[in-house]
Design a protein around this motif. Sequence first.
Motif, PDB file in Angstrom:
ATOM      1  N   THR A   1     -42.779  77.310 118.701  1.00 58.69           N
ATOM      2  CA  THR A   1     -43.883  76.460 118.251  1.00 58.69           C
ATOM      3  C   THR A   1     -43.356  75.182 117.603  1.00 58.69           C
ATOM      4  OG1 THR A   1     -45.312  78.374 117.895  1.00 58.69           O
ATOM      5  CG2 THR A   1     -45.924  76.333 116.782  1.00 58.69           C
TER       6      THR A   1
ATOM      7  N   ARG B   1     -34.912  77.123 115.339  1.00 59.32           N
ATOM      8  CA  ARG B   1     -36.302  76.695 115.398  1.00 59.32           C
ATOM      9  C   ARG B   1     -37.119  77.634 116.265  1.00 59.32           C
ATOM     10  NH1 ARG B   1     -36.910  70.952 117.502  1.00 59.32           N
ATOM     11  NH2 ARG B   1     -35.395  71.649 119.026  1.00 59.32           N
ATOM     12  N   SER B   2     -38.374  77.835 115.878  1.00 59.24           N
ATOM     13  CA  SER B   2     -39.271  78.640 116.690  1.00 59.24           C
ATOM     14  C   SER B   2     -39.725  77.817 117.888  1.00 59.24           C
ATOM     15  CB  SER B   2     -40.492  79.061 115.868  1.00 59.24           C
ATOM     16  OG  SER B   2     -41.285  77.920 115.563  1.00 59.24           O
TER      17      SER B   2
ATOM     18  N   ASP C   1     -36.862  77.684 124.719  1.00 58.68           N
ATOM     19  CA  ASP C   1     -35.769  77.718 123.749  1.00 58.68           C
ATOM     20  C   ASP C   1     -34.705  76.736 124.215  1.00 58.68           C
ATOM     21  OD1 ASP C   1     -34.033  78.304 121.774  1.00 58.68           O
ATOM     22  OD2 ASP C   1     -33.758  80.415 122.290  1.00 58.68           O
TER      23      ASP C   1
END
Length: 332
Positions: A266, A263-264, A252
């Motif tokens: 992934t 945002r994730s 992160d």
Amino acid sequence: MPAPSPTRRRRGRLFRFGAAFVVLMSLAGYLVMQYITGGTGTPGCRVVSDQGDGTAYEFTPEQAVNAATITAVGTARGVPERAVAIALATAIQESALRNIDHGDRDSLGLFQQRPSQGWGTQKQIMDPTYAADIFYEHLLKVPDYTRLPLTVAAQRVQRSGFPEAYAKHEPDAVLLAAALTGRSAATLTCAGRPGATPAEGTEAVRSAFARDFGGDGLEPAGAVVSDAAASTPTPSPRVESNGRTLTLPVTDDSDDSDDGTRRSLTQRGWQLAHWAVANASDLHIERVSYAGRVWTAGNTDSRWRPEAGAGTAGAEKGTADTADSVRVVTAQ
């Protein structure tokens, strides 16, 4: 009329031979330069829609590097994908995503910014990272810019004599932004240069990563060169036995963007993977793998392929629960 003398005929043949030789040498020089620059004069990169509608945008390795830089600077600032699309469309219009040292009056660089208008010094403006950052700085001052038509938001920053010009680049910019922010997985490929002689190997990749994502970008991104014998990357960078592999752990990296979205992991991973592919020609990157998919230099069909040993479901979707790092392999 008297026939040409033998001496004149010889001179004619020598002249034609010399002219042909010059043409051949020019062609050879052009081909050499294309190889050295990664073929920046012709399309070598492609981004496709993740909607399966066949929409695509082709561009050169030079343009790919600059687009990746613009995107990385934006996401490091925490701007939303819409801001990245506005910046990309602006740079496509102003410079065709090329860092040019000329323009109207004293305009320079990716965004054709003018030193005389307070955008910075010539040296600063010719630095793509600085140019992108100062563009976002001005864009963020535009009230409700994410709700404005793209061409209006861009014009509020640029004050161009052609205020509607940015609109025609919106479809391409949106495709690029989706891929380079990582929202659209496994959609960007470049031909690369298979078998290219490496420049500085993994250190060149680390340096470019820090340049684009910020001076402290290596900390939150966790970029380390891992040891082949270690089960996990160590805090102290160490090179694998082959000295060619850089591991970028996906962590992160930012707070919520200014539109309230996050945002994730992934998505972060695919941004790093696409960034590496976009820089493949410049940094002599041979292979990039993430989330069960792999890109290899020389693959021009705009498809990331399933990685050997990856889970089928993860490879098909471009995601995987264990996709916690992006692996970048430089040329030998």
